[in-house]
Design a protein around this motif. Structure first.
Motif, PDB file in Angstrom:
ATOM      1  N   GLN A  24      45.005  31.424   2.799  1.00  0.00           N
ATOM      2  CA  GLN A  24      44.086  31.922   3.821  1.00  0.00           C
ATOM      3  C   GLN A  24      44.272  33.424   4.046  1.00  0.00           C
ATOM      4  O   GLN A  24      43.300  34.165   4.195  1.00  0.00           O
ATOM      5  CB  GLN A  24      44.253  31.154   5.136  1.00  0.00           C
ATOM      6  CG  GLN A  24      43.190  31.481   6.166  1.00  0.00           C
ATOM      7  CD  GLN A  24      41.776  31.183   5.658  1.00  0.00           C
ATOM      8  OE1 GLN A  24      41.476  30.080   5.213  1.00  0.00           O
ATOM      9  NE2 GLN A  24      40.914  32.180   5.695  1.00  0.00           N
ATOM     10  N   GLN A  25      45.513  33.869   4.075  1.00  0.00           N
ATOM     11  CA  GLN A  25      45.795  35.294   4.251  1.00  0.00           C
ATOM     12  C   GLN A  25      45.156  36.114   3.127  1.00  0.00           C
ATOM     13  O   GLN A  25      44.528  37.146   3.372  1.00  0.00           O
ATOM     14  CB  GLN A  25      47.303  35.537   4.281  1.00  0.00           C
ATOM     15  CG  GLN A  25      47.683  37.008   4.372  1.00  0.00           C
ATOM     16  CD  GLN A  25      49.174  37.249   4.130  1.00  0.00           C
ATOM     17  OE1 GLN A  25      49.978  36.321   4.166  1.00  0.00           O
ATOM     18  NE2 GLN A  25      49.522  38.482   3.855  1.00  0.00           N
ATOM     19  N   ASP A  29      49.095  26.927   2.104  1.00  0.00           N
ATOM     20  CA  ASP A  29      47.768  27.070   2.720  1.00  0.00           C
ATOM     21  C   ASP A  29      47.644  28.363   3.521  1.00  0.00           C
ATOM     22  O   ASP A  29      46.614  29.034   3.467  1.00  0.00           O
ATOM     23  CB  ASP A  29      47.451  25.876   3.633  1.00  0.00           C
ATOM     24  CG  ASP A  29      47.201  24.590   2.852  1.00  0.00           C
ATOM     25  OD1 ASP A  29      47.118  24.642   1.608  1.00  0.00           O
ATOM     26  OD2 ASP A  29      47.097  23.533   3.493  1.00  0.00           O
ATOM     27  N   HIS A  80      43.887  23.169  -3.044  1.00  0.00           N
ATOM     28  CA  HIS A  80      45.033  23.954  -2.572  1.00  0.00           C
ATOM     29  C   HIS A  80      46.329  23.495  -3.244  1.00  0.00           C
ATOM     30  O   HIS A  80      47.204  24.321  -3.526  1.00  0.00           O
ATOM     31  CB  HIS A  80      45.145  23.878  -1.046  1.00  0.00           C
ATOM     32  CG  HIS A  80      44.209  24.801  -0.357  1.00  0.00           C
ATOM     33  ND1 HIS A  80      44.546  25.497   0.781  1.00  0.00           N
ATOM     34  CD2 HIS A  80      42.942  25.178  -0.648  1.00  0.00           C
ATOM     35  CE1 HIS A  80      43.524  26.244   1.156  1.00  0.00           C
ATOM     36  NE2 HIS A  80      42.539  26.055   0.305  1.00  0.00           N
ATOM     37  N   LEU A 132      42.647  35.268   1.270  1.00  0.00           N
ATOM     38  CA  LEU A 132      41.188  35.207   1.445  1.00  0.00           C
ATOM     39  C   LEU A 132      40.746  36.218   2.499  1.00  0.00           C
ATOM     40  O   LEU A 132      39.788  36.970   2.283  1.00  0.00           O
ATOM     41  CB  LEU A 132      40.747  33.794   1.842  1.00  0.00           C
ATOM     42  CG  LEU A 132      40.847  32.724   0.757  1.00  0.00           C
ATOM     43  CD1 LEU A 132      40.686  31.338   1.369  1.00  0.00           C
ATOM     44  CD2 LEU A 132      39.826  32.976  -0.341  1.00  0.00           C
ATOM     45  N   ASP A 133      41.449  36.236   3.627  1.00  0.00           N
ATOM     46  CA  ASP A 133      41.108  37.147   4.728  1.00  0.00           C
ATOM     47  C   ASP A 133      41.245  38.611   4.313  1.00  0.00           C
ATOM     48  O   ASP A 133      40.451  39.457   4.722  1.00  0.00           O
ATOM     49  CB  ASP A 133      41.993  36.882   5.950  1.00  0.00           C
ATOM     50  CG  ASP A 133      41.709  35.531   6.593  1.00  0.00           C
ATOM     51  OD1 ASP A 133      40.647  34.922   6.312  1.00  0.00           O
ATOM     52  OD2 ASP A 133      42.580  35.068   7.368  1.00  0.00           O
ATOM     53  N   TYR A 156      36.492  31.871  -4.548  1.00  0.00           N
ATOM     54  CA  TYR A 156      37.068  30.695  -3.888  1.00  0.00           C
ATOM     55  C   TYR A 156      36.019  29.683  -3.395  1.00  0.00           C
ATOM     56  O   TYR A 156      36.169  28.484  -3.658  1.00  0.00           O
ATOM     57  CB  TYR A 156      37.990  31.143  -2.751  1.00  0.00           C
ATOM     58  CG  TYR A 156      38.561  30.011  -1.942  1.00  0.00           C
ATOM     59  CD1 TYR A 156      39.667  29.302  -2.399  1.00  0.00           C
ATOM     60  CD2 TYR A 156      37.999  29.649  -0.725  1.00  0.00           C
ATOM     61  CE1 TYR A 156      40.191  28.250  -1.660  1.00  0.00           C
ATOM     62  CE2 TYR A 156      38.520  28.603   0.016  1.00  0.00           C
ATOM     63  CZ  TYR A 156      39.609  27.902  -0.457  1.00  0.00           C
ATOM     64  OH  TYR A 156      40.124  26.867   0.270  1.00  0.00           O
TER      65      TYR A 156
END
Length: 122
Positions: free
Chosen positions: A53-54, A49, A38, A56-57, A20
């Protein structure tokens, strides 16, 4: 187009969060924005979004990333060469999806108009 088993396994186990930042750098270096990136990811996967992000985390693999996705019905309109492979001819479904994403990011970085990237059938 055939890819090797090793190549396909590498695509499946690659962590989305490791790739990413390279997507962001690539598009921003060419004057595009993270928001546009995005938008492209959303078009392909249905992820907003917060979901991006979730993922990615959680450091999901590309296999997990695409298992959670609801792919756009017009992905069959994504054509062309990326990383030496013609995306529409890649036989492994997961590898093809990863390369679809790569192709869209590449088009964004090359300055293609958003309405062309977000393919709509005529």
């Amino acid at each position: 187009m055939k890819t090797t088993t090793k190549h396909d396994e590498r695509m499946a186990t690659m962590i989305f969060a490791s790739v990413y930042p390279h997507y962001v750098t690539k598009v921003e270096k060419k004057g595009r924005t993270k928001e546009e990136l995005h938008l492209v990811i959303n078009w392909l996967t249905g992820f907003d979004d917060a979901k991006i992000q979730q993922l990615l985390d959680e450091k999901v693999t590309f296999e997990q990333f695409f298992q959670a996705a609801e792919l756009h019905p017009n992905i069959h309109l994504i054509k062309g060469v990326i990383c030496g492979y013609r995306v529409e001819e890649i036989e492994n479904p997961l590898t093809q999806k990863v390369r679809y994403l790569d192709k869209l990011v590449d088009e964004l970085a090359k300055g293609k108009k958003m309405e062309k990237i977000l393919r709509e059938e005529k």
